[in-house]
Design a protein around this motif. Structure first.
Motif: not given
Length: 101
Positions: A17-38
């Motif tokens: 999974l890749q997103i553009p740098a400008e989407w976040a300044e300090a932190e980007a996380v992916v949450v979903g069914d695969f990690n119990n939305w943690d």
């Protein structure tokens, strides 16, 4: 960007999974069914001019997910396989992992 690659025996699908740098300044996380939305489970790393991570997911499965950016904003992936309504009045991105054939 979403890319999928199966291991040789097709027991795991590596999803990048890749997103553009400008989407976040300090932190980007992916949450979903695969990690119990943690929000602490799968942080994206800043590299290659953006944010990215690799998930190891089971074939023949579907996973809802979203990005949580800078601890305050939710975004979907533009390249998700589809979107589904969620209980909060918005949509979740959905990854569809086939059988590798």
């Amino acid at each position: 960007m979403v890319s999928k690659e199966f291991t040789p025996k097709k027991t795991i699908c590596k999803v990048r999974l890749q997103i553009p740098a400008e989407w976040a300044e300090a932190e980007a996380v992916v949450v979903g069914d695969f990690n119990n939305w943690d929000p602490a489970a799968n942080k994206l790393e800043k590299k290659n001019g953006g944010w990215e991570t690799v998930l190891r997911l089971k074939p023949e499965s579907e996973y809802k997910f979203r990005y949580f950016l800078d601890g305050e904003r939710w975004e979907n992936d533009d390249e998700a396989d589809r979107y589904e309504e969620n209980e909060y009045g918005s949509q979740d991105s959905v990854l569809v992992i086939g059988d590798g054939n």
